[in-house]
Design a protein around this motif. Structure first.
Motif, PDB file in Angstrom:
ATOM      1  N   ASN A 166      46.475  37.273  50.967  1.00 45.78           N
ATOM      2  CA  ASN A 166      47.567  37.405  49.087  1.00 45.78           C
ATOM      3  C   ASN A 166      47.366  38.884  49.030  1.00 45.78           C
ATOM      4  O   ASN A 166      46.286  38.945  47.497  1.00 45.78           O
ATOM      5  CB  ASN A 166      47.388  35.891  48.889  1.00 45.78           C
ATOM      6  CG  ASN A 166      48.458  35.706  47.367  1.00 45.78           C
ATOM      7  OD1 ASN A 166      48.938  36.629  46.969  1.00 45.78           O
ATOM      8  ND2 ASN A 166      48.813  34.795  47.249  1.00 45.78           N
ATOM      9  N   ALA A 167      48.344  39.051  49.013  1.00 43.87           N
ATOM     10  CA  ALA A 167      47.967  40.758  47.717  1.00 43.87           C
ATOM     11  C   ALA A 167      48.244  40.355  46.586  1.00 43.87           C
ATOM     12  O   ALA A 167      47.161  41.271  45.407  1.00 43.87           O
ATOM     13  CB  ALA A 167      49.026  41.575  48.131  1.00 43.87           C
ATOM     14  N   VAL A 168      48.914  39.302  46.296  1.00 41.94           N
ATOM     15  CA  VAL A 168      48.791  39.145  44.514  1.00 41.94           C
ATOM     16  C   VAL A 168      47.323  38.554  43.788  1.00 41.94           C
ATOM     17  O   VAL A 168      46.956  39.139  42.732  1.00 41.94           O
ATOM     18  CB  VAL A 168      49.673  37.681  44.551  1.00 41.94           C
ATOM     19  CG1 VAL A 168      49.998  38.048  42.534  1.00 41.94           C
ATOM     20  CG2 VAL A 168      51.157  38.710  44.517  1.00 41.94           C
ATOM     21  N   SER A 169      46.934  38.007  44.927  1.00 35.22           N
ATOM     22  CA  SER A 169      45.635  37.371  44.560  1.00 35.22           C
ATOM     23  C   SER A 169      44.496  37.876  44.527  1.00 35.22           C
ATOM     24  O   SER A 169      43.472  38.378  44.280  1.00 35.22           O
ATOM     25  CB  SER A 169      45.071  36.046  44.765  1.00 35.22           C
ATOM     26  OG  SER A 169      45.265  36.395  46.717  1.00 35.22           O
ATOM     27  N   ILE A 170      44.216  39.778  45.705  1.00 41.09           N
ATOM     28  CA  ILE A 170      43.264  40.672  45.485  1.00 41.09           C
ATOM     29  C   ILE A 170      44.133  40.731  44.136  1.00 41.09           C
ATOM     30  O   ILE A 170      42.606  41.620  43.452  1.00 41.09           O
ATOM     31  CB  ILE A 170      44.299  40.645  47.254  1.00 41.09           C
ATOM     32  CG1 ILE A 170      43.784  40.412  48.310  1.00 41.09           C
ATOM     33  CG2 ILE A 170      42.979  42.405  46.775  1.00 41.09           C
ATOM     34  CD1 ILE A 170      44.008  40.791  49.773  1.00 41.09           C
ATOM     35  N   ALA A 171      45.192  41.649  43.729  1.00 40.62           N
ATOM     36  CA  ALA A 171      45.242  42.602  42.790  1.00 40.62           C
ATOM     37  C   ALA A 171      44.301  41.593  41.347  1.00 40.62           C
ATOM     38  O   ALA A 171      44.039  42.257  40.715  1.00 40.62           O
ATOM     39  CB  ALA A 171      46.329  42.553  42.832  1.00 40.62           C
ATOM     40  N   ILE A 204      56.252  43.280  46.624  1.00 41.11           N
ATOM     41  CA  ILE A 204      55.061  44.649  46.051  1.00 41.11           C
ATOM     42  C   ILE A 204      56.422  44.071  44.328  1.00 41.11           C
ATOM     43  O   ILE A 204      55.091  44.073  43.223  1.00 41.11           O
ATOM     44  CB  ILE A 204      55.563  45.418  46.547  1.00 41.11           C
ATOM     45  CG1 ILE A 204      55.118  46.422  45.388  1.00 41.11           C
ATOM     46  CG2 ILE A 204      57.305  46.020  46.360  1.00 41.11           C
ATOM     47  CD1 ILE A 204      54.775  47.760  45.546  1.00 41.11           C
ATOM     48  N   ALA A 205      56.921  43.115  44.618  1.00 36.94           N
ATOM     49  CA  ALA A 205      57.558  43.040  42.823  1.00 36.94           C
ATOM     50  C   ALA A 205      56.793  41.958  42.511  1.00 36.94           C
ATOM     51  O   ALA A 205      56.398  41.423  40.662  1.00 36.94           O
ATOM     52  CB  ALA A 205      58.934  41.993  43.034  1.00 36.94           C
ATOM     53  N   ASN A 206      56.100  41.084  43.254  1.00 32.67           N
ATOM     54  CA  ASN A 206      55.260  39.948  42.807  1.00 32.67           C
ATOM     55  C   ASN A 206      53.901  39.788  42.108  1.00 32.67           C
ATOM     56  O   ASN A 206      53.537  40.203  41.475  1.00 32.67           O
ATOM     57  CB  ASN A 206      54.815  38.531  43.866  1.00 32.67           C
ATOM     58  CG  ASN A 206      56.056  37.913  44.519  1.00 32.67           C
ATOM     59  OD1 ASN A 206      57.330  37.987  43.211  1.00 32.67           O
ATOM     60  ND2 ASN A 206      56.328  37.760  45.383  1.00 32.67           N
ATOM     61  N   VAL A 207      53.484  40.997  42.960  1.00 32.23           N
ATOM     62  CA  VAL A 207      51.927  41.657  43.029  1.00 32.23           C
ATOM     63  C   VAL A 207      52.464  42.381  40.812  1.00 32.23           C
ATOM     64  O   VAL A 207      51.806  42.677  40.115  1.00 32.23           O
ATOM     65  CB  VAL A 207      52.031  43.119  43.403  1.00 32.23           C
ATOM     66  CG1 VAL A 207      50.504  43.920  43.026  1.00 32.23           C
ATOM     67  CG2 VAL A 207      51.218  42.465  45.182  1.00 32.23           C
TER      68      VAL A 207
END
Length: 445
Positions: A166-171, A204-207
């Motif tokens: 999950n790219a969002v949680s990593i960021a 990427i929009a969510n990140v």
């Protein structure tokens, strides 16, 4: 960099040279060639047409038809318009956050991961920041390892969660880690994606929505020309990014992306990549790039690079050696190493006014000093410190040890002797001394 465009623009201006009388026809012919040169460089037709129209209007307004040096005036007008087309003023990077968050976006293969490392290195060494690199490319198998390798090279920590998809949680976790451990800049490397891939663009929009970055940068390969501009527009429509990074400007770049991307997306080019090394990154200066495109060189950037390698204490020691006639090959080797740290030889030559044109058919390799270094390293410590003892017998041994011809050793000895004499002269009354000359260079900014 932009060699073909530079040549074609030079030929266009040549139409105005050698004519005793300048006419509307000559000016029109010149601008027709300028437009053709821009189109060949993969600049959008409308942008090229509008550009030459503005140049013509300014040229007529400046009475280019009656001036004594219409060719020079036309070059100046084109240079000013090119500068404006590429953004006008230099655009800085926003580092106002605590930590400052920079989100990297772009296509696959555009060089995001490598440039994330270059940017971290730039902020660490030039801006005295403490950056954290974040691996948010959860799709490419080697992406996380690649970023760790890059981080190790430049001495910057890399935050990653290999098992997390999950790219969002990593960021978000990376920013918490940065706050807890004193990092003041977070650079998030994301996966490459196509603008037409709705799922990836949503990610990427969510990140972007989750971390609210101070800077969202779009990384694009300069060698893709007009395709790069079209892709940038598609990404900007979704992300509304803050600036562009052009990579691979050291390659066979046509120039279309650099020239037209600002007018299409109305976002500035902030950085450019000029080589493979981690320090091959430059702030983008539109006026300096316009100078280089027109074959005028870039003296200011050349001086700035020289200043970065300038060591006042070493210069003082060198001055004393020159005054005592003790300048040796070890000192010469040190100077070569400093020049090599300034960047690729081809890039440096391009910064010298007129040199790029004069040497356009000469292949300049980054290992241009290799044979000189080999010859010097084949000398004994005593020979390097006292070149005057090197006789024919020693030259023969040195040549054999370096795998070079005796003529090359003789040539190096002759050049070294001439340089030593010149440096000795600079110590005299005319130039006062080397330190003052270097001090003058430091004041050129």
């Amino acid at each position: 960099m932009f060699d073909n465009l530079t040549d074609k623009l030079d030929k266009a201006f040549h139409i105005l040279k050698g004519h005793g009388k300048i006419t509307d026809v000559n000016v029109a012919d010149t601008l027709k060639e300028v437009r053709r040169a821009l189109l060949d460089a993969d600049v959008n037709f409308k942008i090229a047409k509008d550009f030459t129209t503005r140049v013509k209007e300014k040229a007529i307004g400046e009475n280019v038809l009656t001036t004594l040096q219409p060719g020079q005036l036309m070059v100046k007008i084109v240079k000013d318009e090119l500068t404006e087309l590429m953004g006008g003023d230099v655009a800085g990077v926003n580092l106002s956050g605590n930590p400052s968050v920079i989100l990297m976006s772009g296509l696959q293969g555009s060089g995001k991961t490598t440039f994330s490392g270059k940017l971290a290195n730039f902020l660490k060494t030039k801006k005295q920041k403490n950056p954290l690199l974040v691996a948010c490319d959860i799709y490419r198998p080697a992406a996380i390892n690649q970023l760790h390798v890059v981080g190790d090279q430049i001495g910057v920590e890399v935050y990653s969660e290999p098992e997390n998809k999950n790219a969002v949680s990593i960021a978000e976790n990376a920013i918490k880690h940065a706050k807890a451990n004193g990092f003041n800049v977070v650079i998030i490397d994301t996966a490459g994606r196509l603008a037409v891939d709705e799922e990836m663009m949503n990610e990427i929009a969510n990140v972007h929505q989750a971390v609210k970055p101070q800077e969202t940068l779009f990384v694009v390969d300069a060698m893709t020309g007009q395709d790069a501009v079209n892709t940038a527009k598609a990404f900007n429509d979704r992300l509304d990014f803050d600036g562009v990074i052009l990579t691979k400007l050291d390659g066979d770049t046509r120039g279309g992306a650099a020239i037209s991307i600002k007018s299409v997306v109305n976002k500035p080019i902030k950085f450019i990549g000029t080589g493979e090394k981690m320090d091959a990154i430059d702030v983008f200066y539109p006026d300096r790039m316009a100078d280089r495109i027109l074959g005028m060189g870039d003296v200011v950037s050349l001086v700035e690079r020289a200043q970065e390698q300038y060591d006042e204490e070493e210069a003082r020691k060198l001055q004393k050696k020159i005054a005592k006639n003790e300048f040796g090959f070890d000192d010469f080797l040190t100077q070569i190493q400093q020049i090599k740290k300034m960047g690729s030889m081809k890039d440096l030559v391009g910064m010298i006014p007129g040199a790029g044109k004069a040497l356009k058919d000469v292949e300049i390799q980054d290992d241009a000093f290799k044979h000189i270094e080999a010859i010097i390293q084949s000398m004994t410590p005593k020979e390097r410190s006292k070149p005057s003892i090197i006789d024919m017998k020693r030259k023969t041994r040195i040549a054999k040890g370096a795998g070079r011809k005796i003529e090359e050793v003789n040539q190096l000895m002759k050049q070294f002797d001439q340089m030593s004499k010149m440096m000795k002269m600079m110590q005299g009354g005319g130039g006062k001394n080397l330190m003052k000359m270097m001090g003058g260079m430091k004041g050129m900014n």
